[in-house]
Design a protein around this motif. Sequence first.
Motif, PDB file in Angstrom:
ATOM      1  N   LYS A   1      -3.472   2.190  13.423  1.00 33.66           N
ATOM      2  CA  LYS A   1      -4.312   3.374  13.313  1.00 33.66           C
ATOM      3  C   LYS A   1      -3.488   4.624  13.031  1.00 33.66           C
ATOM      4  O   LYS A   1      -4.031   5.681  12.753  1.00 33.66           O
ATOM      5  N   SER A   2      -2.163   4.496  13.157  1.00 31.64           N
ATOM      6  CA  SER A   2      -1.341   5.644  12.785  1.00 31.64           C
ATOM      7  C   SER A   2      -0.359   5.209  11.708  1.00 31.64           C
ATOM      8  O   SER A   2       0.291   4.157  11.804  1.00 31.64           O
ATOM      9  N   TYR A   3      -0.297   5.999  10.671  1.00 37.05           N
ATOM     10  CA  TYR A   3       0.496   5.646   9.492  1.00 37.05           C
ATOM     11  C   TYR A   3       0.859   6.927   8.759  1.00 37.05           C
ATOM     12  O   TYR A   3       0.276   7.989   8.988  1.00 37.05           O
ATOM     13  N   SER A   4       1.818   6.811   7.861  1.00 37.83           N
ATOM     14  CA  SER A   4       2.197   7.950   7.028  1.00 37.83           C
ATOM     15  C   SER A   4       2.487   7.448   5.620  1.00 37.83           C
ATOM     16  O   SER A   4       2.618   6.242   5.407  1.00 37.83           O
ATOM     17  N   GLY A   5       2.571   8.369   4.691  1.00 38.40           N
ATOM     18  CA  GLY A   5       2.860   7.992   3.306  1.00 38.40           C
ATOM     19  C   GLY A   5       1.671   8.197   2.400  1.00 38.40           C
ATOM     20  O   GLY A   5       0.594   8.594   2.843  1.00 38.40           O
ATOM     21  N   ILE A   6       1.880   7.933   1.134  1.00 33.48           N
ATOM     22  CA  ILE A   6       0.825   8.112   0.126  1.00 33.48           C
ATOM     23  C   ILE A   6       0.382   6.740  -0.349  1.00 33.48           C
ATOM     24  O   ILE A   6       1.210   5.888  -0.682  1.00 33.48           O
ATOM     25  N   LEU A   7      -0.938   6.532  -0.355  1.00 35.43           N
ATOM     26  CA  LEU A   7      -1.490   5.242  -0.755  1.00 35.43           C
ATOM     27  C   LEU A   7      -1.179   4.933  -2.223  1.00 35.43           C
ATOM     28  O   LEU A   7      -1.516   5.699  -3.118  1.00 35.43           O
TER      29      LEU A   7
ATOM     30  N   THR B   1       0.805  -1.225   0.000  1.00 36.01           N
ATOM     31  CA  THR B   1       0.000   0.000   0.000  1.00 36.01           C
ATOM     32  C   THR B   1       0.836   1.274   0.000  1.00 36.01           C
ATOM     33  O   THR B   1       0.291   2.364  -0.143  1.00 36.01           O
ATOM     34  N   GLY B   2       2.129   1.164   0.237  1.00 36.26           N
ATOM     35  CA  GLY B   2       2.999   2.342   0.294  1.00 36.26           C
ATOM     36  C   GLY B   2       2.992   3.025   1.660  1.00 36.26           C
ATOM     37  O   GLY B   2       3.752   3.964   1.874  1.00 36.26           O
ATOM     38  N   LEU B   3       2.140   2.574   2.575  1.00 35.87           N
ATOM     39  CA  LEU B   3       2.024   3.238   3.883  1.00 35.87           C
ATOM     40  C   LEU B   3       2.996   2.659   4.908  1.00 35.87           C
ATOM     41  O   LEU B   3       3.190   1.452   4.977  1.00 35.87           O
TER      42      LEU B   3
END
Length: 170
Positions: free
Chosen positions: A123-129, A92-94
Amino acid sequence: MRKKTNCHYCGNKLTERLSDERLRLYCEHCNEPVYENPVPATCIVTIDETERVLLVKRNIEPKKGFWCLPGGFIELGENPDGGALRELKEETGLEGKIEMLIGVTSSPSSQYDTVLMVGYLVKSYSGILCTGYDASEAEWFNYTELPEIAFKSHLMFIRIYYASYSTHII
Ligand SMILES: [Zn+2]
């Protein structure tokens, strides 16, 4: 499931013997049963700020074309949580952070007979899908609008999340 025919240590042809009250594959050369165990895999219930769940559409067999949670098999030397986060990133890229363990269950598998499935919550993540090599799409879904899920174990973890941990009333 494809059955093993040869010993993975010496290459000898395997026979079958009753051992510990189970019919097991047996290597006459090593003089040992070949123990077969569930293969460990992980999956992640990723939840966004509007309580939607992240699913990926499978690009590979089994269940190609069906939606499921991001996840996959644990590699040698890898911790289960590390393997789960690696798969999330790949599919997913996340980049996620594990919130908690949702549960562990056994699940039937066409390839491995039985998969031991570990389900985590993120529930906490970063990045672009975006999507990786073994997923063709990644998308957020409301619980009330879920598509058919490829694996029962994945659906079970999604249901546990919404029944016990979601802040939304469903
Ligand atoms: Zn052998």
